[in-house]
Motif scaffolding. Sequence first.
Motif, short mmCIF file in Angstrom:
data_model
loop_
_atom_site.label_atom_id
_atom_site.label_comp_id
_atom_site.label_asym_id
_atom_site.label_seq_id
_atom_site.Cartn_x
_atom_site.Cartn_y
_atom_site.Cartn_z
N ASP A 22 0.69 -1.21 0.22
CA ASP A 22 0.00 0.02 0.01
C ASP A 22 0.76 1.33 0.15
OD1 ASP A 22 1.09 -0.13 2.64
OD2 ASP A 22 -0.99 -0.06 3.45
N GLY A 23 2.18 1.04 -0.12
CA GLY A 23 3.00 2.22 -0.42
C GLY A 23 3.50 2.76 1.03
N ALA A 24 3.17 1.87 2.14
CA ALA A 24 3.54 2.68 3.32
C ALA A 24 5.07 2.25 3.64
CB ALA A 24 2.47 1.84 4.48
N PRO A 25 5.66 3.03 4.17
CA PRO A 25 7.21 2.86 4.44
C PRO A 25 7.32 1.81 5.53
CG PRO A 25 6.37 4.74 5.86
CD PRO A 25 5.17 4.18 4.98
N LEU A 26 6.42 1.26 6.25
CA LEU A 26 6.53 0.04 7.36
C LEU A 26 5.28 -0.25 7.53
CD1 LEU A 26 5.41 1.11 10.32
CD2 LEU A 26 7.58 2.51 10.09
N GLU A 27 5.48 -1.28 8.13
CA GLU A 27 3.99 -2.40 8.55
C GLU A 27 4.30 -2.81 9.92
OE1 GLU A 27 2.87 -4.66 4.36
OE2 GLU A 27 4.51 -5.75 5.83
N ILE A 28 2.98 -2.63 10.51
CA ILE A 28 2.80 -2.98 11.96
C ILE A 28 2.07 -4.23 12.20
CG2 ILE A 28 1.91 -2.08 14.26
CD1 ILE A 28 2.45 0.98 12.98
N ALA A 29 2.69 -4.93 13.13
CA ALA A 29 1.89 -6.19 13.45
C ALA A 29 0.86 -5.91 14.61
CB ALA A 29 2.81 -7.26 14.00
N LEU A 30 -0.25 -6.48 14.22
CA LEU A 30 -1.19 -6.31 15.41
C LEU A 30 -1.92 -7.79 15.56
CD1 LEU A 30 -3.50 -3.41 14.31
CD2 LEU A 30 -1.63 -3.18 15.84
N VAL A 31 -2.23 -8.07 16.77
CA VAL A 31 -2.62 -9.37 17.30
C VAL A 31 -4.30 -9.26 17.38
CG1 VAL A 31 -0.31 -10.24 18.06
CG2 VAL A 31 -1.94 -9.32 19.70
N PRO A 42 1.14 -6.76 20.52
CA PRO A 42 1.55 -7.67 21.48
C PRO A 42 2.14 -7.16 22.78
CG PRO A 42 2.94 -7.54 19.79
CD PRO A 42 2.08 -6.46 19.44
N LYS A 43 1.28 -7.75 23.71
CA LYS A 43 1.80 -7.16 25.28
C LYS A 43 1.34 -8.31 26.08
CE LYS A 43 -2.66 -4.90 25.88
NZ LYS A 43 -3.07 -5.37 24.69
N GLY A 44 1.69 -8.13 27.39
CA GLY A 44 1.47 -9.25 28.64
C GLY A 44 1.87 -8.83 29.78
N LYS A 45 1.46 -9.70 30.74
CA LYS A 45 1.98 -9.59 32.18
C LYS A 45 3.40 -10.02 32.34
CE LYS A 45 -2.84 -9.95 33.70
NZ LYS A 45 -3.58 -11.09 34.57
N LEU A 46 3.85 -9.39 33.13
CA LEU A 46 5.39 -9.68 33.40
C LEU A 46 5.22 -11.03 34.38
CD1 LEU A 46 7.19 -6.23 34.27
CD2 LEU A 46 7.11 -7.56 32.04
N LYS A 47 6.33 -11.65 34.35
CA LYS A 47 6.63 -12.94 35.14
C LYS A 47 7.24 -12.40 36.53
CE LYS A 47 6.38 -16.41 31.73
NZ LYS A 47 6.86 -17.65 31.15
N ARG A 48 7.27 -13.03 37.51
CA ARG A 48 8.05 -12.54 38.88
C ARG A 48 9.27 -12.29 38.51
NH1 ARG A 48 5.54 -13.07 43.59
NH2 ARG A 48 4.15 -14.86 42.77
N GLY A 49 9.90 -11.35 38.96
CA GLY A 49 11.08 -11.14 38.73
C GLY A 49 11.66 -10.91 37.52
N GLU A 50 10.68 -10.67 36.21
CA GLU A 50 11.11 -10.17 34.90
C GLU A 50 11.01 -8.96 34.88
OE1 GLU A 50 9.68 -12.17 30.57
OE2 GLU A 50 8.14 -11.49 31.91
N ASP A 51 12.24 -8.37 34.14
CA ASP A 51 12.24 -7.03 33.79
C ASP A 51 11.33 -6.69 32.65
OD1 ASP A 51 14.30 -6.26 31.31
OD2 ASP A 51 14.98 -8.06 32.31
#
Length: 141
Positions: A22-31, A42-51
Amino acid sequence: MTTTGLVRAAGCVLWRPGRGLDGAPLEIALVHRPKYNDWSHPKGKLKRGEDARSGAVREVREETGMECELGPALPTARYVVDGRPKEVRYWAARALGGVFEVSREVDRVVWLGPGAAREWVTEGRDRVLVDALLEVLGVGA
């Protein structure tokens, strides 16, 4: 918003160079998450002790099948879910490659130009992230 009962999460606005469709300079992923019937980054909760940085990379891998390289930080989203405050830290992330597999949590991934991505996301806070990505990458829509 207080930090009592704060749910910490992390995610990415995952991107790759445009493929000329579509002529876009980049594409973005959606879930697509069937449990909520929504489209998001894409996102989610952190696990215990995970940065947060490690959690963001893990969530991208789990939800999209993609390995990624984190770039600049994007705005942090803060909102309330089921009466609890939630904070999601985001980064721009360039997709390095991988293969998506359907899971219980995510049943579809789409790659869209920025304009289409703004239209597809369910929440307004995700539209803000599309604009923030374009700004940090110095790319026009």
